[in-house]
Enzyme design. Structure first.
Site, PDB file in Angstrom:
ATOM      1  N   SER A 179      -7.058  -1.171   3.959  1.00 28.08           N
ATOM      2  CA  SER A 179      -8.275  -0.894   2.802  1.00 28.08           C
ATOM      3  C   SER A 179      -7.149  -0.779   1.795  1.00 28.08           C
ATOM      4  O   SER A 179      -6.306   0.212   1.871  1.00 28.08           O
ATOM      5  CB  SER A 179      -8.957   0.429   3.270  1.00 28.08           C
ATOM      6  OG  SER A 179      -9.638   0.763   1.970  1.00 28.08           O
ATOM      7  N   GLY A 180      -7.500  -1.241   0.672  1.00 30.74           N
ATOM      8  CA  GLY A 180      -6.864  -1.005  -0.708  1.00 30.74           C
ATOM      9  C   GLY A 180      -5.531  -2.022  -0.832  1.00 30.74           C
ATOM     10  O   GLY A 180      -4.683  -1.776  -1.697  1.00 30.74           O
ATOM     11  N   THR A 184      -9.622  -8.094  -1.525  1.00 32.52           N
ATOM     12  CA  THR A 184     -10.780  -8.611  -2.388  1.00 32.52           C
ATOM     13  C   THR A 184     -10.490  -9.358  -3.628  1.00 32.52           C
ATOM     14  O   THR A 184     -10.785 -10.325  -3.896  1.00 32.52           O
ATOM     15  CB  THR A 184     -11.879  -7.426  -2.714  1.00 32.52           C
ATOM     16  OG1 THR A 184     -12.325  -7.206  -1.460  1.00 32.52           O
ATOM     17  CG2 THR A 184     -13.087  -7.884  -3.531  1.00 32.52           C
ATOM     18  N   ASN A 225      -9.288   3.659  -1.716  1.00 30.33           N
ATOM     19  CA  ASN A 225      -9.515   2.490  -2.698  1.00 30.33           C
ATOM     20  C   ASN A 225     -10.702   2.809  -3.594  1.00 30.33           C
ATOM     21  O   ASN A 225     -11.627   3.174  -3.176  1.00 30.33           O
ATOM     22  CB  ASN A 225      -9.601   1.505  -1.970  1.00 30.33           C
ATOM     23  CG  ASN A 225      -9.585   0.099  -2.831  1.00 30.33           C
ATOM     24  OD1 ASN A 225      -9.570   0.166  -4.037  1.00 30.33           O
ATOM     25  ND2 ASN A 225      -9.794  -1.291  -2.323  1.00 30.33           N
ATOM     26  N   SER A 228     -13.502   0.011  -2.702  1.00 33.01           N
ATOM     27  CA  SER A 228     -13.454  -0.554  -1.555  1.00 33.01           C
ATOM     28  C   SER A 228     -14.623  -1.229  -1.256  1.00 33.01           C
ATOM     29  O   SER A 228     -15.768  -0.700  -1.256  1.00 33.01           O
ATOM     30  CB  SER A 228     -13.272   0.799  -0.650  1.00 33.01           C
ATOM     31  OG  SER A 228     -13.075   0.525   0.437  1.00 33.01           O
ATOM     32  N   SER A 229     -14.389  -2.265  -0.474  1.00 30.33           N
ATOM     33  CA  SER A 229     -15.536  -3.207  -0.076  1.00 30.33           C
ATOM     34  C   SER A 229     -15.800  -2.385   1.334  1.00 30.33           C
ATOM     35  O   SER A 229     -15.397  -2.170   1.985  1.00 30.33           O
ATOM     36  CB  SER A 229     -15.102  -4.551   0.562  1.00 30.33           C
ATOM     37  OG  SER A 229     -14.220  -4.958  -0.434  1.00 30.33           O
ATOM     38  N   GLY A 452      -9.437  -4.839   7.408  1.00 31.24           N
ATOM     39  CA  GLY A 452      -8.109  -4.730   8.237  1.00 31.24           C
ATOM     40  C   GLY A 452      -8.444  -3.736   9.175  1.00 31.24           C
ATOM     41  O   GLY A 452      -9.494  -2.869   9.230  1.00 31.24           O
ATOM     42  N   GLU A 454      -8.149  -0.395  11.311  1.00 29.43           N
ATOM     43  CA  GLU A 454      -8.135   0.899  10.729  1.00 29.43           C
ATOM     44  C   GLU A 454      -7.991   2.075  12.022  1.00 29.43           C
ATOM     45  O   GLU A 454      -8.381   2.057  13.059  1.00 29.43           O
ATOM     46  CB  GLU A 454      -9.325   1.430  10.250  1.00 29.43           C
ATOM     47  CG  GLU A 454      -9.781   0.629   9.023  1.00 29.43           C
ATOM     48  CD  GLU A 454     -11.296   0.882   8.160  1.00 29.43           C
ATOM     49  OE1 GLU A 454     -11.839   1.732   8.843  1.00 29.43           O
ATOM     50  OE2 GLU A 454     -11.427   0.420   7.159  1.00 29.43           O
TER      51      GLU A 454
HETATM   52  P1  ATP Z   1     -10.931  -2.654   0.797  1.00 30.54           P
HETATM   53  O1  ATP Z   1     -10.651  -3.083   2.402  1.00 30.54           O
HETATM   54  O2  ATP Z   1     -11.018  -0.969   0.912  1.00 30.54           O
HETATM   55  O3  ATP Z   1     -12.041  -3.449   0.397  1.00 30.54           O
HETATM   56  P2  ATP Z   1      -9.066  -4.338  -0.509  1.00 30.54           P
HETATM   57  O4  ATP Z   1      -8.070  -4.724   0.426  1.00 30.54           O
HETATM   58  O5  ATP Z   1     -10.007  -5.481  -0.516  1.00 30.54           O
HETATM   59  O6  ATP Z   1      -9.438  -3.006   0.024  1.00 30.54           O
HETATM   60  P3  ATP Z   1      -8.892  -4.629  -3.191  1.00 30.54           P
HETATM   61  O7  ATP Z   1      -9.909  -3.893  -3.536  1.00 30.54           O
HETATM   62  O8  ATP Z   1      -8.607  -6.065  -3.314  1.00 30.54           O
HETATM   63  O9  ATP Z   1      -8.393  -4.009  -1.581  1.00 30.54           O
HETATM   64  O10 ATP Z   1      -7.371  -3.936  -4.066  1.00 30.54           O
HETATM   65  C1  ATP Z   1      -7.576  -2.703  -4.364  1.00 30.54           C
HETATM   66  C2  ATP Z   1      -6.922  -2.322  -5.744  1.00 30.54           C
HETATM   67  O11 ATP Z   1      -5.618  -2.926  -6.001  1.00 30.54           O
HETATM   68  C3  ATP Z   1      -7.775  -3.203  -6.785  1.00 30.54           C
HETATM   69  O12 ATP Z   1      -8.665  -2.562  -7.232  1.00 30.54           O
HETATM   70  C4  ATP Z   1      -6.573  -3.479  -7.953  1.00 30.54           C
HETATM   71  O13 ATP Z   1      -6.576  -2.259  -8.478  1.00 30.54           O
HETATM   72  C5  ATP Z   1      -5.339  -3.531  -7.174  1.00 30.54           C
HETATM   73  N1  ATP Z   1      -4.897  -4.870  -6.900  1.00 30.54           N
HETATM   74  C6  ATP Z   1      -5.038  -5.642  -5.659  1.00 30.54           C
HETATM   75  N2  ATP Z   1      -4.336  -6.954  -5.938  1.00 30.54           N
HETATM   76  C7  ATP Z   1      -3.933  -6.832  -6.988  1.00 30.54           C
HETATM   77  C8  ATP Z   1      -3.494  -8.164  -7.989  1.00 30.54           C
HETATM   78  N3  ATP Z   1      -3.228  -9.139  -7.414  1.00 30.54           N
HETATM   79  N4  ATP Z   1      -3.199  -7.830  -9.128  1.00 30.54           N
HETATM   80  C9  ATP Z   1      -3.477  -6.402  -9.654  1.00 30.54           C
HETATM   81  N5  ATP Z   1      -4.181  -5.501  -8.903  1.00 30.54           N
HETATM   82  C10 ATP Z   1      -4.299  -5.745  -7.772  1.00 30.54           C
HETATM   83 MG    MG Z   2     -12.165  -5.013  -0.725  1.00 30.32          MG
END
Ligand code: ATP
Ligand code: MG
Length: 759
Positions: A179-180, A184, A225, A228-229, A452, A454
């Site tokens: 997460s984070g 996404t 996050n 967070s999705s 992923g 956890e």
């Molecule tokens: P979760 O499992 O909680 O959904 P995740 O893996 O989908 O987490 P994201 O929401 O994609 O995580 O990313 C978390 C934060 O990290 C984003 O809101 C953004 O601020 C930052 N981030 C991620 N990737 C990038 C990137 N390529 N460029 C800039 N910021 C990024």
């Molecule tokens: Mg996500």
């Protein structure tokens, strides 16, 4: 079609022959010590690059950073790669593939905003937590025109496109990480690249606009996050024969609905609640009787209402604009927001005790009146559904009055299911709008953004399901990268020292075996009216204690040895979450409502209650009988795996460099643990020691035969192939000749392709 140049868009910047390696891929330490560049482990566990000043006996004196000197046991040092290899864009190029050198390489790149690095066939993406200038039209064009070839999500998306066209095989981009970690965002970047191809009729723009909608309804601020999705997502993007986007289909997995009625301090419920309250125009605000966010009980409990740097009111406008674009009518949008408000107001519905047995009725007040109004039912109907339960006992219909606790649970269950139904309904509307219909050609690229692995201090049913899904995905990953690889070598008679890899079949069996697997036992226990989380935990211990992937813990806890490490689960709430009961009375209430959405939800719920495969959870036949949550999830997962099996996968592993969501902080321990969890180190080792590029003799002869100086028209493909290899001076250690195919080490085909393209 058989050419499997798996390197994608990544050509090594430093062209050099792969170093000679021992079978383990690591050269003895002595060589490095001569170069005086080594890694030493600091007291905090981090590895630091340093130079050896002197070595005497079994100790070395090291210069760590400017001026700082340390004396350490020589054997505790790890060899470092020569300077020329600092920051290589594919970990495969590292001479020493030790943990410190991989960590160092990623950190070296990260500090220069090179957040993408290849690990053989896998793309590693380290979250920058800031805007990096790596995206946009200029970059997209550069990757499309191949003027840029450093590792990038664009390169992966481009490889998927090319392979889809070339091999006529569907592709998938599988994104995983904690997460984070950036899954996404990465998925959106890949979608952007594909969308930039255009599709005509604005379909590509529509596809991108699904993101703000799904994020509003399915993402929330958590402690890990801010966005967070809380669901898994697969988006299948369809292409026409001319290679343009012609539609898409979204499938979602396991929305965390408990968040609607309950969330931890410092976290938020789904974004849409806050966006609606902040951004609804006055007329809508009045119609839905919206209050301020801190006036709703469901939102108040976590004491968190805003997200730094996010304007919820502005987001509301973004979301409604996106809804317009995916053709959700203004009327439907209003119905959607009415449901969102109804869910919020449900949380404020309260009860009054009416007798000395603690039986209750709802209090007629603004909350209950607003809920009734928004759903389109009478207060009496609402009261009946929340304070009484119709049951069939011994074939007799009886009405049971509910206690305060039961009524509250019933109310929350209704709120959760209305919200989950709303989410599903939205996905359906989006799919209708994006539907390919008759234009379908069958070619597609799917992007999977799924939670992923956890492992927290306390792990519950959600982690149980998520980690089970990750075991399945890990197996898919293993199969593709390791098993298929090995089998292909063996089949073609190639001499290749087998490399062991972690097979997680045992753990999957622990989950899936019938009747004595975790999932079967959970379902069985869920059908017993008198079962409790404790009887469930005991049952597991009774039947599974001999399983090497299982360990009974004290009380209601049990542990599972996952591929990524052992996780201790607390079985509290497992049965209830798995049953996910919504009483028939609640479904009937929705069916009776005058508003269209509740009716739609009710018919869907009734349709899903498939008696033929359901298990009766309670003696009461009046309960909604449906698949348990775990079984439904398992079904979805099998379907997902089947779909993925028929595609060529491209893997992206997202890494979170710190838990603070801040830029420029790279915590080695955290990164290492994630690299291990997703098998990145293993992949590099195996891919490098293998022959990743292969082509049939026929294909090879046909593709490059014309480059030969001598006339070979009459010769068989194998002889032609060998002649080509000789003419181009491809060294014997760089290839092997199999029964049907030629196998090449990394980078060998590039030379031939370049010549071919120039000719
Ligand atoms: P979760 O499992 O909680 O959904 P995740 O893996 O989908 O987490 P994201 O929401 O994609 O995580 O990313 C978390 C934060 O990290 C984003 O809101 C953004 O601020 C930052 N981030 C991620 N990737 C990038 C990137 N390529 N460029 C800039 N910021 C990024
Ligand atoms: Mg996500």
């Amino acid at each position: 079609p058989q050419l499997r140049q798996r390197r994608g868009g990544c050509r090594p910047r430093l062209l050099r022959a792969p170093p000679k390696t021992t079978p383990g891929g690591v050269t003895p330490a002595r060589t490095a010590l001569r170069r005086h560049r080594v890694f030493c482990q600091l007291p905090n566990g981090d590895w630091a690059l340093c130079t050896v000043l002197t070595t005497s006996g079994d100790e070395s004196v090291l210069k760590v950073s400017e001026g700082k000197v340390l004396r350490l046991k020589t054997e505790s040092l790890q060899p470092a790669n020569p300077e020329i290899l600092d920051g290589v864009d594919d970990l495969m190029q590292l001479s020493y593939l030790s943990e410190p050198s991989v960590l160092y390489n990623l950190q070296y790149r990260y500090s220069q905003d090179m957040i993408y690095t290849k690990a053989g066939p896998v793309l590693v993406a380290v979250n920058p937590f800031k805007n990096v200038s790596l995206y946009g039209t200029e970059y997209i064009d550069a990757y499309r025109n191949k003027t840029m070839d450093s590792p990038h999500v664009y390169a992966i998306a481009d490889a998927a496109l090319r392979e889809m066209k070339r091999d006529e095989v569907n592709q998938s981009i599988i994104i995983s990480g904690e997460s984070g970690a950036g899954k996404t965002e990465t998925a959106k970047i890949a979608m952007q690249y594909l969308a930039s191809l255009g599709g005509g009729s604005g379909i590509e723009y529509e596809i991108l606009q699904t993101n703000p909608i799904l994020e509003a309804f399915g993402n929330a601020k958590t402690l890990r996050n801010d966005n967070s999705s809380r669901f898994g997502k697969l988006i299948e993007i369809h292409f026409s024969t001319t290679g343009r986007i012609c539609g898409a289909m979204i499938q979602t997995f396991l929305l965390e609905k408990s968040r609607v009625v309950q969330c931890a301090v410092g976290e938020r419920s789904y974004h849409i609640f806050y966006q609606l309250c902040a951004g609804a125009p006055a007329s809508l605000r009045e119609k839905l009787n919206l209050k301020k966010v801190d006036e709703f009980k469901y939102l108040k409990q976590s004491c968190c209402y805003s997200i730094a740097g996010v304007d919820d009111a502005q987001m509301f406008r973004t979301v409604t604009e996106a809804m317009n674009i995916v053709h959700i009518s203004k009327e439907d949008q209003e119905s959607v927001f009415a449901m969102v408000s109804a869910v919020l107001w449900l949380g404020d519905v309260s009860f009054t005790v009416i007798d000395n047995e603690n039986h209750v009725e709802i209090i007629v007040d603004e909350a209950s009146e607003t809920v009734a109004e928004l759903l389109g039912c009478s207060i009496e109907d609402l009261n009946l559904a929340l304070s009484k339960r119709h049951m069939k006992v011994n074939n007799e219909n009886i009405v049971q009055k509910l206690t305060l606790a039961q009524a509250t649970d019933t109310r929350d269950a209704l709120a959760k299911s209305v919200y989950a139904s709303l989410f599903e309904w939205l996905v359906e509307q989006i799919n209708k709008s994006l539907s390919v219909g008759k234009r379908r050609t069958g070619r597609s690229i799917s992007i999977l953004d799924i939670y992923g692995f956890e492992s927290f201090d306390k792990n519950s049913f959600e982690q149980f399901c998520i980690n089970y899904a990750n075991e399945r995905l890990q197996q898919h990953f293993n199969r593709h990268l390791f098993k298929l690889e090995q089998e292909e070598y063996v089949e073609d008679g190639i001499d290749w020292a087998k490399v062991d890899f972690e097979d997680n079949q045992d753990c999957l069996n622990l989950f899936e075996k019938k009747p004595l697997g975790l999932l079967s036992l959970l379902d069985e226990e869920s059908t017993f009216p008198n079962a409790t989380d404790l009887t469930f935990a005991n049952k597991l211990k009774q039947h599974l204690n001999s399983n090497s992937c299982f360990r009974g813990e004290r009380g209601k806890a049990f542990a599972v040895r996952h591929y990524a490490g052992e996780v201790v689960y607390d079985s509290s709430g497992f049965l209830e979450k798995n049953r996910d009961l919504l009483h028939m009375d609640s479904i009937q209430l929705l069916a009776k409502c005058k508003s269209s959405l509740p009716q739609t939800f009710a018919s869907k719920m009734l349709a899903q209650s498939d008696n033929s495969i359901s298990v009766p959870y309670r003696s009461s036949a009046a309960d909604s009988q449906k698949l348990s949550v775990a079984m439904k999830f398992k079904g979805q997962l099998f379907q997902l795996m089947q779909r993925l099996e028929s595609t060529t996968p491209h893997f992206i592993r997202c890494i979170k460099p710190n838990n603070l969501q801040l830029p420029a902080i790279y915590e080695q321990g955290l990164v290492l643990q994630q690299l291990k969890c997703c098998g990145v180190l293993e992949v590099v080792r195996i891919s490098r020691s293998g022959y990743p590029t292969r082509m049939t003799h026929q294909k090879f002869a046909r593709r490059y035969g014309f480059l030969l100086l001598e006339d070979v028209a009459s010769q068989d493909p194998l002889s032609v192939s060998v002649a080509i290899l000789h003419q181009f001076n491809i060294l014997p250690e760089m290839y092997q000749v199999g029964y049907t195919k030629l196998f090449f080490r990394t980078g060998q085909i590039g030379k031939l392709e370049d010549t071919r393209n120039r000719t």
